[in-house]
Design an enzyme around this catalytic site. Sequence first.
Site, short mmCIF file in Angstrom:
data_model
loop_
_atom_site.label_atom_id
_atom_site.label_comp_id
_atom_site.label_asym_id
_atom_site.label_seq_id
_atom_site.Cartn_x
_atom_site.Cartn_y
_atom_site.Cartn_z
N GLU A 43 -7.34 -13.12 -4.49
CA GLU A 43 -7.55 -11.67 -4.41
C GLU A 43 -7.45 -11.11 -5.82
OE1 GLU A 43 -6.09 -7.74 -1.91
OE2 GLU A 43 -4.63 -9.31 -2.36
N ASN A 89 -8.21 0.01 3.60
CA ASN A 89 -7.39 0.09 2.40
C ASN A 89 -8.15 -0.39 1.18
OD1 ASN A 89 -5.05 -0.93 4.71
ND2 ASN A 89 -4.82 1.01 3.65
N HIS A 142 -0.26 1.20 6.88
CA HIS A 142 -1.51 1.12 6.12
C HIS A 142 -2.68 1.80 6.82
CE1 HIS A 142 0.63 -1.90 3.75
NE2 HIS A 142 -0.34 -1.85 2.87
N ASP A 162 -0.81 -9.20 4.62
CA ASP A 162 -0.76 -8.77 3.22
C ASP A 162 0.70 -8.64 2.78
OD1 ASP A 162 -1.69 -8.05 0.73
OD2 ASP A 162 -2.19 -6.00 1.25
N LEU A 190 0.70 2.04 -2.05
CA LEU A 190 1.19 0.91 -1.27
C LEU A 190 0.94 -0.39 -2.00
CD1 LEU A 190 0.03 1.97 2.31
CD2 LEU A 190 2.38 1.88 1.47
#
Length: 384
Positions: free
Chosen positions: A126, A216, A248, A271, A310
């Site tokens: 990621e 998100n 989220h 996550d 976040l």
Amino acid sequence: MYQTLAARRLVTSSGIVEYPLITLDNEGFIASIEPGAAPHTEEATLTSTFFDIHTHGGANHDVMEGTPEALDIVSRFHAGNGVGHYLPTTVTAPIDKTLSSLDGIANAIDAPHDPRTARPIGIHLEGPFISHAKRGVHPPADILPPDIALFDRFQQAARGHIRLITIAPEVPGAIDLIRHCIARGVHVSIGHSNALSEEARTAIDAGAKSATHTYNAMRALDHREPGILGVVLDSEKLFAELICDGVHVAPELVRLWFKAKGPERAILVTDSMAAAGMPEGDYMLGTFAVKVANGRAFAADDLTHGKETLAGSVLTLNRAVANLQHFTGAPLEVAARLASSNPAAMLGVEDVASAIAPGKPANFNLFNSAGKLEKTLLHGVPVA
């Protein structure tokens, strides 16, 4: 002596076996599965163990530490929450740090596996090939334009274990990198993106197969320019992750996502970061500080400037499955598949990560009649 398991029902990727009688051999593999001739007294439901394709860590450890000790603790933590397999997920960091982390994670994947712990079976990269506009907490100085040569360096350090990569499709060079990854057997997820709808569709046409944490770090939905989010929800080709923690994504939009993707294309992920399973306080996500308070993880540097961003989650996959049922009314057998057979199908690893059949490891989650996860079996042995 062979062990037997009995339950009210067994949930597989293809259906439900009523009153199953499952025989396990002495090595913890399934010897046979037979439907019961008469009802058993057990009211339990058995499912496959979960497969988390997007997790940065847990139990006070980040997978980017890359040490055997850290990966072992993370593996044990996930097993304790119903996970049988997972993809350690990196976060944007300096190139040398990423290369070192990939090498360490690859060592853990290649090492002999303790059958009592969740098994890492690949890596989710990621970043760093994401959008500055939708970077979330990824460090801006380390975000890089899509680069085939650099990806190949990452894959070499990972010894071929990168199975999934998140890419922002609108960034120049992204489509070429998507095609390059697909040609080499690496699955592509679009995310951390400010893409317009046409740019998102181009990525899908190039081979992108999934979307990273839907809603998100994505361009907001607009009724005239639906953008990446509109395409993610609308596309029948695309799988889509969701962090179902009630933080989220609001429950109303969890329901919208579930209606749009259906039980075949929706994927539950955590996550999760190092703070998962830990008290509130200060932790690390990759190379940057995170503060956890009131069940939420925030980038510490942003908090000092009055901004709440976040930074991953403290979610576990068993809680995500329970939340999905609560928010949508989906039955357990559907919610469990979103956390097991769906991610396995997206990556083409059903035979490894979610298959329930003779000859396969006896990896099961056992839920009581109220739908609560009571026990996880890995190779037939309850996880402590």
